[in-house]
Design a protein around this motif. Structure first.
Motif, mmCIF file in Angstrom:
data_model
loop_
_atom_site.group_PDB
_atom_site.id
_atom_site.type_symbol
_atom_site.label_atom_id
_atom_site.label_comp_id
_atom_site.label_asym_id
_atom_site.label_seq_id
_atom_site.Cartn_x
_atom_site.Cartn_y
_atom_site.Cartn_z
ATOM 1 N N LYS A 1 6.314 9.410 1.434
ATOM 2 C CA LYS A 1 6.581 9.031 0.043
ATOM 3 C C LYS A 1 6.979 7.558 -0.059
ATOM 4 O O LYS A 1 6.517 6.839 -0.943
ATOM 5 C CB LYS A 1 7.689 9.915 -0.535
ATOM 6 C CG LYS A 1 7.284 11.366 -0.721
ATOM 7 C CD LYS A 1 8.444 12.186 -1.282
ATOM 8 C CE LYS A 1 8.046 13.638 -1.480
ATOM 9 N NZ LYS A 1 9.153 14.457 -2.022
ATOM 10 N N ASP A 2 7.844 7.107 0.864
ATOM 11 C CA ASP A 2 8.348 5.736 0.798
ATOM 12 C C ASP A 2 7.250 4.702 1.034
ATOM 13 O O ASP A 2 7.157 3.705 0.317
ATOM 14 C CB ASP A 2 9.460 5.539 1.817
ATOM 15 C CG ASP A 2 10.743 6.268 1.429
ATOM 16 O OD1 ASP A 2 10.851 6.687 0.251
ATOM 17 O OD2 ASP A 2 11.617 6.440 2.293
ATOM 18 N N ILE A 3 6.434 4.916 2.060
ATOM 19 C CA ILE A 3 5.433 3.911 2.393
ATOM 20 C C ILE A 3 4.365 3.804 1.328
ATOM 21 O O ILE A 3 3.721 2.751 1.181
ATOM 22 C CB ILE A 3 4.771 4.206 3.754
ATOM 23 C CG1 ILE A 3 4.022 5.544 3.728
ATOM 24 C CG2 ILE A 3 5.792 4.174 4.873
ATOM 25 C CD1 ILE A 3 3.257 5.837 4.992
ATOM 26 N N HIS A 4 4.197 4.859 0.543
ATOM 27 C CA HIS A 4 3.133 4.849 -0.463
ATOM 28 C C HIS A 4 3.392 3.799 -1.537
ATOM 29 O O HIS A 4 2.470 3.166 -2.030
ATOM 30 C CB HIS A 4 3.002 6.241 -1.081
ATOM 31 C CG HIS A 4 1.672 6.497 -1.703
ATOM 32 N ND1 HIS A 4 1.421 6.317 -3.032
ATOM 33 C CD2 HIS A 4 0.500 6.885 -1.153
ATOM 34 C CE1 HIS A 4 0.168 6.612 -3.294
ATOM 35 N NE2 HIS A 4 -0.415 6.955 -2.168
ATOM 36 N N TRP A 5 4.679 3.615 -1.887
ATOM 37 C CA TRP A 5 4.973 2.616 -2.908
ATOM 38 C C TRP A 5 5.516 1.322 -2.313
ATOM 39 O O TRP A 5 5.349 0.243 -2.875
ATOM 40 C CB TRP A 5 5.988 3.164 -3.918
ATOM 41 C CG TRP A 5 7.308 3.558 -3.334
ATOM 42 C CD1 TRP A 5 7.686 4.789 -2.920
ATOM 43 C CD2 TRP A 5 8.439 2.694 -3.086
ATOM 44 N NE1 TRP A 5 8.970 4.773 -2.428
ATOM 45 C CE2 TRP A 5 9.461 3.498 -2.528
ATOM 46 C CE3 TRP A 5 8.687 1.341 -3.293
ATOM 47 C CZ2 TRP A 5 10.705 2.990 -2.157
ATOM 48 C CZ3 TRP A 5 9.925 0.840 -2.932
ATOM 49 C CH2 TRP A 5 10.918 1.649 -2.378
ATOM 50 N N ARG A 6 6.162 1.401 -1.139
ATOM 51 C CA ARG A 6 6.801 0.215 -0.580
ATOM 52 C C ARG A 6 5.777 -0.859 -0.222
ATOM 53 O O ARG A 6 6.056 -2.050 -0.356
ATOM 54 C CB ARG A 6 7.619 0.598 0.656
ATOM 55 C CG ARG A 6 8.337 -0.574 1.305
ATOM 56 C CD ARG A 6 9.218 -0.102 2.438
ATOM 57 N NE ARG A 6 10.332 0.705 1.962
ATOM 58 C CZ ARG A 6 11.461 0.185 1.489
ATOM 59 N NH1 ARG A 6 11.623 -1.133 1.431
ATOM 60 N NH2 ARG A 6 12.432 0.963 1.074
ATOM 61 N N GLY B 1 0.474 -3.245 -7.693
ATOM 62 C CA GLY B 1 -0.103 -1.935 -7.913
ATOM 63 C C GLY B 1 -1.192 -1.538 -6.944
ATOM 64 O O GLY B 1 -1.795 -0.471 -7.097
ATOM 65 N N VAL B 2 -1.460 -2.372 -5.925
ATOM 66 C CA VAL B 2 -2.532 -2.104 -4.965
ATOM 67 C C VAL B 2 -1.916 -1.828 -3.600
ATOM 68 O O VAL B 2 -1.135 -2.646 -3.094
ATOM 69 C CB VAL B 2 -3.517 -3.287 -4.871
ATOM 70 C CG1 VAL B 2 -4.603 -2.993 -3.834
ATOM 71 C CG2 VAL B 2 -4.133 -3.570 -6.238
ATOM 72 N N ARG B 3 -2.261 -0.707 -2.972
ATOM 73 C CA ARG B 3 -1.750 -0.391 -1.645
ATOM 74 C C ARG B 3 -2.278 -1.381 -0.620
ATOM 75 O O ARG B 3 -3.412 -1.850 -0.708
ATOM 76 C CB ARG B 3 -2.156 1.029 -1.240
ATOM 77 C CG ARG B 3 -1.383 2.130 -1.921
ATOM 78 C CD ARG B 3 -1.727 3.461 -1.259
ATOM 79 N NE ARG B 3 -3.146 3.737 -1.332
ATOM 80 C CZ ARG B 3 -3.719 4.511 -2.245
ATOM 81 N NH1 ARG B 3 -2.967 5.097 -3.158
ATOM 82 N NH2 ARG B 3 -5.007 4.726 -2.242
ATOM 83 N N GLN B 4 -1.473 -1.660 0.397
ATOM 84 C CA GLN B 4 -1.860 -2.611 1.431
ATOM 85 C C GLN B 4 -2.405 -1.924 2.680
ATOM 86 O O GLN B 4 -2.630 -2.576 3.694
ATOM 87 C CB GLN B 4 -0.657 -3.484 1.802
ATOM 88 C CG GLN B 4 -0.152 -4.328 0.653
ATOM 89 C CD GLN B 4 -1.243 -5.234 0.077
ATOM 90 O OE1 GLN B 4 -1.745 -6.117 0.755
ATOM 91 N NE2 GLN B 4 -1.603 -4.990 -1.179
ATOM 92 N N PHE B 5 -2.609 -0.631 2.639
ATOM 93 C CA PHE B 5 -3.243 0.069 3.756
ATOM 94 C C PHE B 5 -4.161 1.138 3.180
ATOM 95 O O PHE B 5 -3.951 1.643 2.076
ATOM 96 C CB PHE B 5 -2.199 0.690 4.691
ATOM 97 C CG PHE B 5 -1.236 1.638 4.026
ATOM 98 C CD1 PHE B 5 -1.469 2.999 4.033
ATOM 99 C CD2 PHE B 5 -0.087 1.157 3.405
ATOM 100 C CE1 PHE B 5 -0.599 3.872 3.429
ATOM 101 C CE2 PHE B 5 0.798 2.024 2.797
ATOM 102 C CZ PHE B 5 0.545 3.389 2.807
ATOM 103 N N LYS B 6 -5.200 1.468 3.947
ATOM 104 C CA LYS B 6 -6.236 2.375 3.456
ATOM 105 C C LYS B 6 -6.270 3.698 4.206
ATOM 106 O O LYS B 6 -6.997 4.607 3.810
ATOM 107 C CB LYS B 6 -7.603 1.703 3.554
ATOM 108 C CG LYS B 6 -7.723 0.462 2.690
ATOM 109 C CD LYS B 6 -9.104 -0.160 2.833
ATOM 110 C CE LYS B 6 -9.225 -1.416 1.965
ATOM 111 N NZ LYS B 6 -10.550 -2.062 2.114
#
Length: 332
Positions: free
Chosen positions: A83-88, A93-98
């Protein structure tokens, strides 16, 4: 249907000293593995020091790898970490991992990880299981399986098995043949690949990524159903249905599977042809947890028939027969 917004998760497991460290280090050097977040638990064996850059993120448990990946050391609850890494690690608004790789410790049972991915509403909405990859030592694997139940569970839960240290072992020796036979007995449905440097550099990413993302769950089933395999601890039964199943019959049978409470059921995997539907439906259960049936994008190849695989420690007895009985009339 596969959701592009849900991040694929690969679970990398294997017993102590099996070679996960070497594999993951080679893997992370590959330029195509950028934008990957690697989660290792507190007792993980993965040696990442030579891949870490001096800069750490704003949280001590997360470091940035030199190839652009992130590495997160799991110290508490996996659910909360996901949960934490998803927003951290989002910017504007764009995730930095895929994608995410969860590297378990050598003594870990992968089943709780699968349960977390399947049962928590938030996690299931944000992540999808790509596959379980288990590394097995070619030299010591047979003895390890005989002595350690954790190693057995890692093999039983695998979608793909990778044999390490094949350059040190005589692959044609009785010992290696015995290992292959034992792996097949424990998990007849998982393909086995001999892992060497050349394979990691060329096909390695294909062995670790994309196991199920493109088509959902059918990677759990080969296109030709394997025969039943029997052993002292595990029975694997595969079944192919020749006729489509009406929706009402499928729902009634699914209720039986949901209520089935025999603790000996390790895993159920199935892809179903529903009458009147163009796309298949995948069903997956890990021990007592049943994943919500998932419509798939399309069939793989021209073989459009229902295929089922049941892995159980209790053999195929009266309870298992009763569970499969409603499907029997669709076999011929």
């Amino acid at each position: 249907m596969v959701d592009a917004m849900r991040l694929p998760v690969t679970v990398l497991t294997g017993f102590l000293g099996s070679g996960k460290t070497s594999l993951l280090n080679q893997w992370l050097r590959h330029p195509q593995v950028q934008d990957t977040l690697v989660i290792v638990n507190e007792f993980g064996e993965v040696g990442l020091d030579h891949l870490l850059v001096a800069h750490q993120q704003d949280q001590p448990m997360v470091v940035e790898l030199s190839n652009g990946c992130l590495c997160c050391q799991l110290r508490s609850d996996l659910k909360q970490t996901l949960k934490d890494i998803h927003w951290r690690f989002s910017r504007n608004g764009v995730r930095q991992f895929k994608r995410v790789v969860i590297e378990t410790s050598g003594l870990a049972d992968p089943v709780p990880i699968l349960h977390t991915l399947m049962t928590d509403a938030y996690v299931a909405a944000a992540y999808q299981l790509d596959g379980v990859v288990t590394v097995v030592d070619s030299l010591l694997g047979l003895a390890t399986l005989e002595q350690h139940p954790e190693a057995v569970k890692q093999v039983q839960m695998a979608d793909r098995i990778l044999l390490s240290k094949t350059d040190l072992a005589d692959v044609d020796s009785p010992a290696c043949e015995g290992l292959h036979a034992e792996l097949h007995r424990l998990n007849a449905m998982a393909p086995i690949s001999q892992l060497d440097t050349a394979l990691v550099n060329t096909a390695g990413l294909g062995l670790l990524f994309g196991i199920g993302v493109e088509h959902g769950f059918p990677h759990w089933l080969p296109m030709l159903a394997a025969p039943a395999s029997h052993g002292a601890e595990v029975t694997t039964l595969s079944l192919e249905l020749q006729q489509p199943i009406p929706q009402v019959d499928f729902e009634q049978w699914l209720a039986l599977l949901r209520a089935y409470d025999n603790p000996g059921l390790l895993r159920f995997k199935g892809i179903f042809q529903i009458a009147g539907e163009q796309s298949p439906v995948a069903v997956h259960r890990v021990q007592h947890v049943l994943h919500t049936p998932e419509p798939l994008r399309d069939w793989q190849g021209q073989h459009q028939r229902s295929q089922l695989v049941m892995m159980t420690q209790s053999g195929i007895g009266q309870e298992e027969s009763q569970l499969l009985q409603p499907l029997a009339r669709f076999v011929v």
